[in-house]
Scaffold this active site. Sequence first.
Site, PDB file in Angstrom:
ATOM      1  N   GLN A   6       0.816  -1.221   0.000  1.00  8.22           N
ATOM      2  CA  GLN A   6       0.000   0.000   0.000  1.00  8.22           C
ATOM      3  C   GLN A   6       0.842   1.260   0.000  1.00  8.22           C
ATOM      4  OE1 GLN A   6      -1.509  -1.203   4.057  1.00  8.22           O
ATOM      5  NE2 GLN A   6      -1.536   1.028   4.360  1.00  8.22           N
ATOM      6  N   CYS A  53      -5.031   0.154   3.767  1.00  3.70           N
ATOM      7  CA  CYS A  53      -4.913  -1.249   4.161  1.00  3.70           C
ATOM      8  C   CYS A  53      -6.229  -2.005   4.024  1.00  3.70           C
ATOM      9  CB  CYS A  53      -4.386  -1.357   5.586  1.00  3.70           C
ATOM     10  SG  CYS A  53      -5.492  -0.617   6.824  1.00  3.70           S
ATOM     11  N   HIS A 111      -5.210  -1.155  11.729  1.00  2.47           N
ATOM     12  CA  HIS A 111      -4.723  -1.774  10.500  1.00  2.47           C
ATOM     13  C   HIS A 111      -5.562  -2.995  10.157  1.00  2.47           C
ATOM     14  CE1 HIS A 111      -1.812  -2.392   7.368  1.00  2.47           C
ATOM     15  NE2 HIS A 111      -1.381  -3.541   7.849  1.00  2.47           N
ATOM     16  N   ASN A 135       0.065  -9.402   5.002  1.00  4.16           N
ATOM     17  CA  ASN A 135       0.076  -7.956   5.159  1.00  4.16           C
ATOM     18  C   ASN A 135       0.120  -7.277   3.785  1.00  4.16           C
ATOM     19  OD1 ASN A 135       0.087  -5.496   6.445  1.00  4.16           O
ATOM     20  ND2 ASN A 135       2.018  -5.792   7.516  1.00  4.16           N
TER      21      ASN A 135
END
Length: 506
Positions: free
Chosen positions: A111, A117, A423, A446
């Site tokens: 990102q 996110c 997040h 992630n």
Amino acid sequence: MGGIVSKATNQQPTKSFERERQSTDEKARRASGGAQHTDVSLPKSSNGSISLSNVEAWESAASADPKIQLARTVLAHSNIKTALTSRETRIAVPHVFNHEVEFHTGPVTNQKSSGRCWLFATTNVIRYEVMKKLKLKDFQCSQSYLFFWDKLNKSNYYLELSIENAHLPVDDRLINFLATDLISDGGQWDMVVNLLEMYGLVPLSIYPESFHSSASSSLNKLLKLKLREHALTLRDLSATLRANSSFTSEQVSAMLRAKKEQLMQEVYTVMTATLGVPPKPDTPFTWEYYNEDGKYSKWEGTPLEFYKAFTTRYTPSECFSLINDPRNEYNKLYTVDKLGNVWGGRRVLYVNTGSTELKAAVVRSIKAGQPVFFGCDVNQFSDSSQDIGIMDLDYHQYQQAFNIQLNLTKAQRLQTNESSMTHAMVISGVHVDEKTGHPIRFKVENSWGEESGHKGYMVMSDKWFDEFVYQVVVHKSLAPKELVRVFESGEPTVLPAWDPMVRSFR
């Protein structure tokens, strides 16, 4: 939004934190001879300031402790987050899992310098079905496409709120809060469902990244500057129109919205110049690609058709959020005042339940082959450094190094703004104890690139999940029936707009 006032309830802390608290309380009782809270010593500073006597006493205690002397020798030249890490914990929490989603996706997404996110987590979940159906080796959906429509709608949402609340003084807490972070990059699950249902989805090559989608701060600053100006313009116009008794309330609303649409032209102009003109949701596009065997193929259709074609197994609109918020009553439905992106769209809703129920839903989803969108406070007791990628309560040895205890419960961290959902990521695997059936650790995908964590992945321990995971998104078919009934039951309790539990992801 309507609803009843939220009621806080007392919840028990986790066992590990409770043991620490009991140990600390016992030491205090022994030191005071069992004295009550009212039997306290006199302060060295009678006026509440820090006196030299305070400093001398503190220094005497610290300098007499060999452990503190060692800490002073080492930590004056080192970052405590990297120096006070546990080798034993890294060994005890490996990146190995006995249950994973069978189909592995790629590449690891990034990102970059943006707060998208939640959009990356969503598209990382959706691409599993795209890649599996089309037999792709690598694939990304266009996060920038959703980002454009989200930012445009948030701008409209803020101006609609400005019209709706124009009767409140400009220094009212709500008005001040709404103007603070009016169009942040972050968002919530129901907000991305709004975007998907209205605008669909496209491959990355159809609407690629721009400089300002990857580094959004300059664009956000300019848009906020104009939107705050626009909000004041609408407030002034509202006062003028409502002071004229010849206008009905419907006429006033219509004139304010007409003015808002004129002002939104400037927002659209700035966004298309910096992000590019996106495909229209009902306009066909042609996507050409190679499959995993190197064979040429193409897909033709609209963004809405693309979205519908590749979300057939677990439709996003049939998924909902389970949260663990120990401040509030469990098995209840919650929403947040004034939180949203699409005006008149799907409301942001959460079913509050225990951490054990969240973990059970994750395990059930992974075993069914469905990756899980989840929200957490990622920077607490974690390390995303290259080749590490760990989230565990014992990883940072602060308590041992400084002779301190960290006793806040999950509820207390929320109450004191120590923690919140910061997040969103994806759980794609879990390691389950073969004897008890309880999860031990989770595989986390992630969106910080391959150089973050273990090739872009993190490992999250069961204890960390209890303390710092706040939300998981599950399909209704994979959730407990009683929690689905709560979700579908009716009017939710409304949390205030500034509630820390449900701040938008970054």
